[in-house]
Design a protein around this motif. Structure first.
Motif, PDB file in Angstrom:
ATOM      1  N   ARG A  27     -31.459   5.909  32.512  1.00 10.99           N
ATOM      2  CA  ARG A  27     -30.294   6.807  32.453  1.00 10.99           C
ATOM      3  C   ARG A  27     -30.583   8.015  31.559  1.00 10.99           C
ATOM      4  O   ARG A  27     -30.139   9.134  31.856  1.00 10.99           O
ATOM      5  N   ASP A  28     -31.332   7.806  30.481  1.00 10.70           N
ATOM      6  CA  ASP A  28     -31.695   8.927  29.605  1.00 10.70           C
ATOM      7  C   ASP A  28     -32.630   9.894  30.321  1.00 10.70           C
ATOM      8  O   ASP A  28     -32.514  11.121  30.164  1.00 10.70           O
ATOM      9  N   VAL A  29     -33.546   9.360  31.109  1.00 12.23           N
ATOM     10  CA  VAL A  29     -34.458  10.219  31.873  1.00 12.23           C
ATOM     11  C   VAL A  29     -33.665  11.028  32.893  1.00 12.23           C
ATOM     12  O   VAL A  29     -33.906  12.233  33.084  1.00 12.23           O
ATOM     13  N   GLU A  30     -32.709  10.390  33.570  1.00 11.13           N
ATOM     14  CA  GLU A  30     -31.892  11.100  34.564  1.00 11.13           C
ATOM     15  C   GLU A  30     -31.082  12.218  33.913  1.00 11.13           C
ATOM     16  O   GLU A  30     -30.902  13.287  34.506  1.00 11.13           O
ATOM     17  N   SER A  32     -42.057  19.350  30.811  1.00 15.39           N
ATOM     18  CA  SER A  32     -42.108  17.904  30.606  1.00 15.39           C
ATOM     19  C   SER A  32     -40.776  17.412  30.044  1.00 15.39           C
ATOM     20  O   SER A  32     -40.004  18.170  29.436  1.00 15.39           O
ATOM     21  N   LEU A  33     -40.524  16.121  30.232  1.00 19.66           N
ATOM     22  CA  LEU A  33     -39.359  15.458  29.661  1.00 19.66           C
ATOM     23  C   LEU A  33     -39.845  14.508  28.576  1.00 19.66           C
ATOM     24  O   LEU A  33     -40.818  13.779  28.777  1.00 19.66           O
ATOM     25  N   ALA A  34     -39.187  14.530  27.421  1.00 22.75           N
ATOM     26  CA  ALA A  34     -39.628  13.712  26.290  1.00 22.75           C
ATOM     27  C   ALA A  34     -38.471  12.890  25.753  1.00 22.75           C
ATOM     28  O   ALA A  34     -37.401  13.431  25.457  1.00 22.75           O
ATOM     29  N   ASP A  61     -44.854  14.109  34.086  1.00 20.68           N
ATOM     30  CA  ASP A  61     -43.868  14.955  33.405  1.00 20.68           C
ATOM     31  C   ASP A  61     -42.991  14.177  32.435  1.00 20.68           C
ATOM     32  O   ASP A  61     -42.035  14.733  31.896  1.00 20.68           O
ATOM     33  N   LEU A  62     -43.289  12.904  32.172  1.00 21.87           N
ATOM     34  CA  LEU A  62     -42.442  12.080  31.311  1.00 21.87           C
ATOM     35  C   LEU A  62     -43.244  11.545  30.133  1.00 21.87           C
ATOM     36  O   LEU A  62     -44.284  10.905  30.303  1.00 21.87           O
ATOM     37  N   LEU A  63     -42.731  11.793  28.917  1.00 23.11           N
ATOM     38  CA  LEU A  63     -43.377  11.339  27.686  1.00 23.11           C
ATOM     39  C   LEU A  63     -42.422  10.437  26.921  1.00 23.11           C
ATOM     40  O   LEU A  63     -41.226  10.758  26.787  1.00 23.11           O
TER      41      LEU A  63
END
Length: 469
Positions: free
Chosen positions: A405-408, A428-430, A450-452
């Motif tokens: 949910r946080d990534v979304e 990127s998403l962190a 793209d996800l850290l």
């Protein structure tokens, strides 16, 4: 050189002077002009190797010129250090003008040269030495503001193995190295140790680290802070979440214009921090920069009767929710931004420029999203249209592990930024989490470039950053 008290300025300058064979002079806060002249004259005589009575120096021009002459004749480097200069300026404001005179004479070889280091903890006074039409403007080779240790160096200094406990100590004291000698007993190595440690340091009125005494001590450093009740109220309002002059004034039932000048004083002293939104021009966000003062305003002062009547354990138990939401949470967000600035380029596959935070409007939902960590691409100017965004991040110190949910949410914010005209194709998403991640988000990070995911171990350099290809 300037910097907050307890950052180690005097320690470094004394070591430098001893190594170079120079002359170190330090002012005393409660000492008047006559005694200062006498004590400095005696120190110059001692450095010259002559009896104190052999030098009868009648004024500051004589003291300073003789000191320069002595360090040039003595073995070692021609170095003169004057520490805590603001104390001298309270009774001898002519000193900067005399230093200008000696500097100009040395340039024309009419007087001995050398290196003079001026140091002080009253940062607003020190910064004004080189401003406008002041005598020393244009004559300083170096203007150094000595910061506290960053959070990783502070952990090493305190010798705390557990990163979670190191974070708690840093949230309370920051990186000022001078606090460790003042902390009695063993250094905490677990969260259980921390509860006992906080009660016998910041919440013990009999200790030098008692936050109420330390906060008053820090605020006394600046001669412009005279109405301390007003400044305490301002610090408390900001610590409680008021982040603009208008909100601060409203909370204190004062006009905005009445708080602007004292807020600027607190900013110049380094006790408040003013940060601009990274993407749009608006009122800057004001936060408390000094952890000890923040702790005092939010924890100690509201429960001072309990603390000073021997009930520190009860006070700490009552204030734990405030500590979690108002101190640990914001501190964790600041450390996430610091990691992005200082360590991400080497520890994650990122090329970043300016780092900060922003608010992103969401018209469809009739709300806005706070972005804890935002990084622009290298070379991009903040608050410009069509900015290339390198990273969109969130930092959470809550007890729940973070999930998809946080990534979304971050994906949604990235889309909103694109809708505002910013370039986010390579952003990127962190996720920064104090308590780890659910397995589903870990699996997603393993396959997405793209996800850290940055947990506490990664934040402190003990473990790898997950994701990013």
């Amino acid at each position: 050189m300037s910097g907050r008290r307890r950052n180690g300025k005097s320690f470094l300058l004394e070591a430098l002077t001893e190594a170079a064979g120079g002359l170190y002079l330090s002012a005393v806060q409660e000492e008047g002009r006559v005694l200062s002249l006498q004590r400095f004259s005696e120190a110059v005589a001692a450095h010259a190797g002559v009896p104190a009575r052999a030098l009868r120096l009648g004024g500051w021009e004589e003291v300073l010129s003789t000191a320069l002459d002595v360090v040039n004749r003595a073995p070692g480097a021609p170095l003169l250090v004057i520490d805590e200069l603001p104390y001298l300026l309270q009774h001898s404001p002519e000193i900067p003008g005399l230093l200008q005179l000696l500097y100009d004479r040395s340039q024309s070889r009419k007087a001995p040269g050398g290196r003079i280091v001026l140091c002080g903890s009253a940062m607003s006074v020190m910064s004004e030495l080189l401003s406008g039409t002041r005598p020393l403007r244009g004559r300083a080779v170096l203007d150094l503001r000595l910061p506290a240790f960053d959070y990783r160096t502070a952990r090493t200094h305190w010798q705390v193995d557990d990163p979670g406990t190191a974070l708690l100590v840093d949230a309370c004291l920051g990186g000022a190295p001078g606090y460790r000698p003042l902390a009695p007993g063993a250094v905490p190595q677990s969260t259980g140790d921390f509860d006992d440690w906080i009660q016998r340091t910041l919440l013990d009125p009999g200790r030098a680290l008692y936050s109420r005494v330390e906060a008053e001590f820090l605020l006394r450093e600046d001669p412009r802070i005279t109405r301390r009740t007003l400044y305490y109220d301002l610090l408390s309002a900001v610590a409680r979440g008021a982040s603009t002059p208008a909100r601060i004034g409203s909370l204190l039932e004062r006009q905005r214009s009445a708080v602007v000048a004292p807020l600027e004083v607190l900013e110049s002293t380094g006790y408040l921090r003013r940060e601009q939104d990274l993407l749009k021009a608006r009122n800057p966000v004001i936060t408390v920069a000094d952890p000890v003062i923040r702790f005092n305003q939010l924890i100690t002062l509201p429960l001072v009767d309990m603390v000073e009547h021997g009930r520190a354990a009860d006070a700490w138990r009552e204030s734990r929710p405030t500590f979690q939401s108002k101190i640990l949470g914001p501190h964790f967000e600041e450390l996430a931004r610091h990691w992005t600035r200082a360590f991400a380029p080497d520890e994650a596959p990122l090329r970043i420029g300016a780092v900060g935070s922003t608010d992103v409007p969401d018209p469809a939902a009739k709300t806005k999203h706070e972005v804890d960590v935002l990084a622009l691409a290298p070379g991009e100017r903040p608050r410009s249209a069509h900015t290339r965004v390198a990273l969109v991040g969130e930092a959470k110190a809550t007890i729940q592990p973070r999930g998809m949910r946080d990534v979304e949410r971050l994906e949604h914010i990235r889309g909103l930024l694109a809708g505002l005209g910013h370039e986010t194709a390579d952003a990127s998403l962190a996720l920064h989490s104090l308590h780890g991640f659910h397995p589903d988000v870990q699996r997603a990070a393993a396959r997405r470039r793209d996800l850290l995911l940055i947990d506490l171990a990664a934040l402190y350099g003990d473990g790898p950053v997950l994701g990013g290809g």
